[in-house]
Design a protein around this motif. Structure first.
Motif, PDB file in Angstrom:
ATOM      1  N   ARG A 119       0.841  -1.204   0.000  1.00 55.73           N
ATOM      2  CA  ARG A 119       0.000   0.000   0.000  1.00 55.73           C
ATOM      3  C   ARG A 119       0.875   1.252   0.000  1.00 55.73           C
ATOM      4  N   LEU A 122      -2.678   4.452   2.611  1.00 52.97           N
ATOM      5  CA  LEU A 122      -3.854   4.181   1.786  1.00 52.97           C
ATOM      6  C   LEU A 122      -4.133   2.678   1.759  1.00 52.97           C
ATOM      7  N   ARG A 127      -4.403   0.906  -0.805  1.00 52.82           N
ATOM      8  CA  ARG A 127      -3.829   0.349  -2.034  1.00 52.82           C
ATOM      9  C   ARG A 127      -2.796   1.338  -2.552  1.00 52.82           C
ATOM     10  N   ASN A 128      -2.171   1.002  -3.656  1.00 51.45           N
ATOM     11  CA  ASN A 128      -1.296   1.926  -4.355  1.00 51.45           C
ATOM     12  C   ASN A 128      -2.027   2.389  -5.606  1.00 51.45           C
ATOM     13  N   PRO A 129      -2.600   3.591  -5.618  1.00 52.89           N
ATOM     14  CA  PRO A 129      -3.386   4.016  -6.786  1.00 52.89           C
ATOM     15  C   PRO A 129      -2.558   4.133  -8.057  1.00 52.89           C
ATOM     16  N   THR A 163      -9.985   4.355  -3.938  1.00 54.67           N
ATOM     17  CA  THR A 163      -8.981   4.307  -2.880  1.00 54.67           C
ATOM     18  C   THR A 163      -9.566   4.870  -1.586  1.00 54.67           C
TER      19      THR A 163
END
Length: 538
Positions: A49, A505, A507-509, A520
């Motif tokens: 993330r 976050l 996730r990793n956008p 996200t």
């Protein structure tokens, strides 16, 4: 407690680990950073993330938003029937409330953007009602409120507003800009206890969205707006204000330079602990939907014909230059509300006058909203050191834009709306804010719009797609850009020595498509190295 974040990308670096000690970032890197961790260090596994600096909102009304969450809340829908259901339910649940107050309705819900008093009369049980629209530049009132305020067909419009009227001249139920004060002055005041509770409610919400610092755009307000400054002073004094806040002291547009000594005194009185009030907020114009944003070209009527109306300049432009020059000389930052292209030009002209008179002082003026900017003025932001403060959520196709704005703007102006890309390419420094409770305080939703020019989940063409920003630029606007505007230079980037205001976050956008950015969510929020929010799935 020491913290080690590891196992995921660290925004703005090529690192995979970040170490926090004593509330500050000690180092970023890889194995060499992990080796610095002492026994007892708490390890946060990023699991791929993204770790980002805490978001900073450079234009928000946090106390007002928090108070409104406890009132009659009309946000989240555009259905008039749902408004009436909620108002009726609120009135039934608060039988002893002398007024029905709240807001959040959208102009697009009513023909011409004007709600009728008769609709409210049927659900308010004979009590007066005042309900702000979502942009807080207009209000919906019922017959009882109009009666108590003495507003009739013979009541003239105030100089800084408009009473919406039926064909025969009777008030229709909508009040625009300064006309709201005619009724707002009669509403029982929100108590200090309510305001403090609203600030606490707002802080919890903002932390859940990853916002770790902000600039409140209206302290010590007048001109019909509520003053919320006591809530900040109380929270800063009792330790419950966990985030750092830049407070923008309100400029009373009915007065002149004689108020400046009072602003100097307020700067001293309201700068304490995490609260810093070295900014003055000047509201230059209104909004385009009710034709009060100041434009260089007249608005059009419903048939597309030019009118004589170019909007309102709430402060005389020549006097504005003198005011800003004096404020700048005294070390104040100026924060402009400027939507129309004429208001933007008047603000930049005032900054230019201050620069000419005082030189380039580190006062960091910024202009918020920037709905329409003339191409001639775009490069002036960089030349003058004026920050462009973006409210990205507004740069989309929606009924308030497509039905209530574009048809009434000259086509040239309509094509110059929210020129984020042009400003960035011209070298302007970008900051970002929500203007909550006007729009959602969620920075990730705003970042999604800045990149895509559509709302998350919206199936519409992008709005002026040439003005998109890339994801990294949009994130920097909401972090380092806003930190600059807020004079919080030890934050906004993941740099050794900076405060550990951090967000993990979910996730990793950067690893997904741009159209998925809005999915996200925030998993963890830290302020000064202390965790203030954790999602259920963190």
């Amino acid at each position: 407690m020491d913290l080690l974040f590891t196992g995921g990308p660290v925004f703005g670096t090529d690192a995979g680990a970040l170490l926090v000690r004593g509330g500050r970032i000690v180092a970023t890197g890889h194995d060499e950073v992990r080796a610095l961790a002492r026994p007892g260090t708490a390890v946060v596994d990023l699991a791929g993330r993204l770790l980002v600096p805490g978001f900073q909102d450079a234009h928000v009304h946090a106390v007002l938003g928090g108070v409104e969450l406890g009132q009659c809340d009309l946000t989240g829908t555009t259905d008039p029937a749902e408004y009436l259901r909620r108002i009726s339910a609120y009135a039934a649940a608060h039988p002893h409330a002398p007024w029905i107050v709240g807001g959040g309705w959208s102009m697009e819900s009513f023909p011409g953007g004007v709600p009728g008093k008769g609709l409210l009369d049927g659900v308010t049980q004979g009590r007066p009602a005042l309900l702000m629209n979502r942009d807080h530049h207009g209000a919906w009132v019922n017959s009882r409120a109009l009666e108590l305020a003495g507003i009739t067909a013979g009541t003239p419009d105030p100089a800084d507003g408009r009473i919406d009227r039926e064909p025969g001249g009777e008030p229709a139920g909508g009040l625009q800009e300064g006309a709201m004060a005619l009724v707002a002055a009669l509403v029982p005041a929100v108590t200090a206890t309510d305001r403090l509770a609203g600030l606490h409610r707002a802080q919890r919400l903002l932390h859940s969205l990853g916002v770790t610092a902000w600039q409140d755009a209206m302290l010590c307000a007048s001109n019909g707006y509520p003053d919320v400054s006591d809530a900040y002073l109380a929270a800063a004094s009792d330790g419950s204000l966990l985030s750092r806040v830049a407070g923008a002291l309100w400029w009373d547009r009915d007065r002149g330079a004689e108020q400046i000594p009072e602003l100097v005194e307020r700067r001293e009185r309201f700068t304490t602990g995490p609260l810093r009030c070295h900014t003055v907020k000047l509201m230059l114009d209104g909004v385009a939907e009710n034709f009060t944003a100041a434009m260089t070209v007249p608005y059009r009527d419903a048939c597309g014909r030019p009118t004589a109306n170019t909007g309102l300049s709430f402060i005389d432009p020549r006097a504005l230059r003198d005011y800003v020059t004096e404020l700048d000389a005294l070390g104040f930052q100026v924060h402009f509300h400027a939507l129309g292209d004429r208001a933007v030009r008047e603000a930049l002209d005032a900054v230019a006058a201050a620069r000419d008179a005082n030189g380039f002082r580190d006062t960091r003026p910024h202009l918020a909203h920037l709905q329409v900017v003339d191409p001639v003025d775009v490069p002036r932001f960089a030349r003058l050191g004026a920050t462009a403060n973006l409210q990205a959520l507004w740069a989309v196709h929606e009924p308030q834009m497509d039905d209530l704005t574009v048809p009434f703007l000259d086509p040239a102006l309509a094509g110059r709306q929210y020129p984020f890309g042009d400003l960035w390419r011209a070298g302007a420094r970008l900051a970002a804010g929500s203007d909550w409770p006007v729009s959602s305080p969620d920075p990730l939703a705003a970042v999604h719009v800045a990149v895509n020019r559509v709302l998350p989940g919206q199936d519409r063409p992008p709005f002026l797609p040439g003005q998109r920003l890339d994801l990294a630029t949009a994130l920097r606007a909401y972090t380092s850009g806003s930190a600059y505007a807020n004079h919080l230079d030890d934050s906004g980037s993941l740099t050794a020595g900076h405060r550990a205001d951090l967000v993990v976050l979910d996730r990793n956008p950067f690893a997904g498509p741009p159209e998925a950015i809005g999915e996200t969510r925030v998993a963890l929020t830290y302020v000064g190295g202390e965790r203030v929010y954790s999602s259920r799935d963190a």
